[in-house]
Design an enzyme around this catalytic site. Structure first.
Site, PDB file in Angstrom:
ATOM      1  CB  SER A 192      13.593 -76.166  14.444  1.00 16.60           C
ATOM      2  OG  SER A 192      14.167 -75.397  13.427  1.00 16.60           O
ATOM      3  CB  CYS A 193      13.798 -70.798  16.190  1.00 21.36           C
ATOM      4  SG  CYS A 193      12.078 -70.469  15.737  1.00 21.36           S
ATOM      5  CG  ASP A 194      18.591 -72.529  13.614  1.00 20.26           C
ATOM      6  OD1 ASP A 194      19.383 -73.090  14.388  1.00 20.26           O
ATOM      7  OD2 ASP A 194      17.719 -73.141  12.967  1.00 20.26           O
TER       8      ASP A 194
END
Length: 437
Positions: free
Chosen positions: A23-25
């Site tokens: 997860s990364c945004d």
């Protein structure tokens, strides 16, 4: 901006499988989506729960022709001149999860898995490519060319975790400068890029470039045909052709975050500010600010890149986990900029587990001063309600002071000496550290 509702964040990975947590945004707003005439960049870096992320300032430099540069795993040829950079990086590696340079270029990267097989052996990490691009470019487009050139020459590969079990992936990047942004998505040495000259855009651990391709690797389509992934008929859709046919659960979760992030940006179209971006990074309901299993958001960054070249770019960095319980502190390139020692991790030289072979057989304590104080403060918050309110108020007041100063600076209502601008981040880091004593 709402008062931060303080509590933890994030997932990510643990093997070469996309089933591992990830997860990364990353987000960007280009006028007219921004409320002010500026490009606004933001990223949450989601990594293993106990991994320490440090904020490192590297001054501009000149280098001997033909010299070599040691990155995380391999050496590359050094260039004659490198630009000053501010980096938020896992403290065990050479590259960075996100950062900016003195010319107002910002980059964030994310893990992605595609039909293209992962490379065996060590090469450049996506985080290495990010730092190399910041050190060698004066615009987002030039940074894109740096990354794709290095990809072609050296490739991408190697474990992205400080763990004996290898964990590898390909990379996507969001690159921004004062005038525009680019999304760059890779599959091995292949790549596609999309230019964003207005509006808002986000990326979240998946291929997102469809048919709107602004630039691409010259062999992208012929390779897809040769592999039987595309029949050569109709418009070429990069995400459709290169995405895994069977999407694992974690990739589906990334899709949900991507859609939620896109909706949060849409709701704020025309009114996006640094505070709005901070609010998005703190959004737990969407999973953008998350805490899952052994992973959480370990650091966050928001940058304001004014279109007026006479105004300074401002980069807000946390250097601590969980943006909902952290302080975004302003950094500005200028006279007197130096490393803030409280956010620099200890070093271990040749005995570092990343340097000794086989790698990562032992563990070392990489916690920096601010990280230690912040973690102790979080412990107090969870055990003492009164103390929690006091600490939250201190965090809130400090962040608001920084935001107010930046608003005044960009509105030409505050004109401090260059020396004061250059030491702004150091001053805020010191005050936050003192707040946790």
């Amino acid at each position: 901006m709402k008062r931060p509702a303080l509590n933890p964040t994030s997932p990510q990975m643990a093997s070469s499988s996309p089933d591992a947590p990830c997860s990364c945004d990353c987000f960007v707003s280009v006028p007219p989506a921004s409320a002010i005439p500026a490009v606004i960049f933001a990223k949450n870096s989601d990594r293993p729960r106990d991994e320490v992320q440090e904020v490192v300032f590297v001054p501009a430099g000149t280098h001997t022709p033909g010299s070599r540069l040691q990155c995380t795993y391999i050496e590359v040829e050094q260039v004659s001149k490198t630009h000053a950079v501010i980096l938020s990086r896992p403290s065990w590696l050479w590259g960075a999860e996100m950062g900016a340079n003195e010319h107002g270029v910002c980059i964030g990267n994310e893990a992605v898995w595609t039909k293209e097989p992962l490379r065996e052996g060590e090469a450049l990490l996506g985080m290495d490519l990010l730092r190399l691009a910041l050190e060698r470019s004066t615009s987002a487009q030039e940074a894109l060319h740096v990354i794709t050139g290095l990809l072609e020459r050296y490739g991408q590969g190697g474990s992205c975790l400080e763990d004996p079990a290898p964990f590898c992936y390909h990379n996507t990047f969001l690159l921004a400068d004062r005038t525009e942004a680019w999304v760059l998505e890779t599959a091995g040495r292949l790549w596609a890029a999309q230019r964003i000259q207005e509006g808002a855009r986000n990326i979240s651990n998946q291929l997102s470039i469809g048919t709107d391709i602004s630039a691409q690797h010259p062999e992208l389509q012929t390779h897809a045909q040769a592999q039987g992934w595309w029949d050569g008929q109709g418009t070429f859709d990069f995400a459709q052709v290169f995405s895994l046919t069977q999407q694992p659960v974690r990739m589906e979760a990334a899709k949900a975050r991507f859609l939620a992030g896109r909706e949060l940006l849409r709701q704020q179209q025309g009114g996006i500010t640094a505070e709005v971006m901070m609010g998005i990074l703190r959004d737990k309901e969407s999973g953008i600010c998350m805490d899952s299993g052994g992973f959480r958001t370990t650091a966050s960054m928001v940058s304001v890149l004014p279109q007026d070249p006479t105004q300074p770019c401002v980069h807000f960095l946390t250097a601590t986990p969980d943006p909902s319980r952290s302080v975004f502190k302003p950094f500005i390139f200028g006279v007197g900029v130096a490393q803030a020692p409280q956010v620099l991790s200890p070093t271990f030289g040749a005995q570092d587990p990343v340097r000794t072979l086989p790698r990562f057989q032992t563990q070392v304590d990489r916690r920096h001063i601010l990280y230690r104080g912040h973690q102790a403060a979080l412990g107090l918050m969870e055990s003492d309600q009164d103390r929690e309110q006091q600490l939250r108020q201190k965090q809130w007041d400090l962040e608001q002071e920084g935001l107010k100063a930046v608003r005044g600076l960009l509105a030409s209502e505050w004109a401090p000496p260059f020396q004061e601008l250059g030491s702004l981040f150091q001053a805020f880091v010191k005050r936050e550290s003192q707040a946790y004593v």
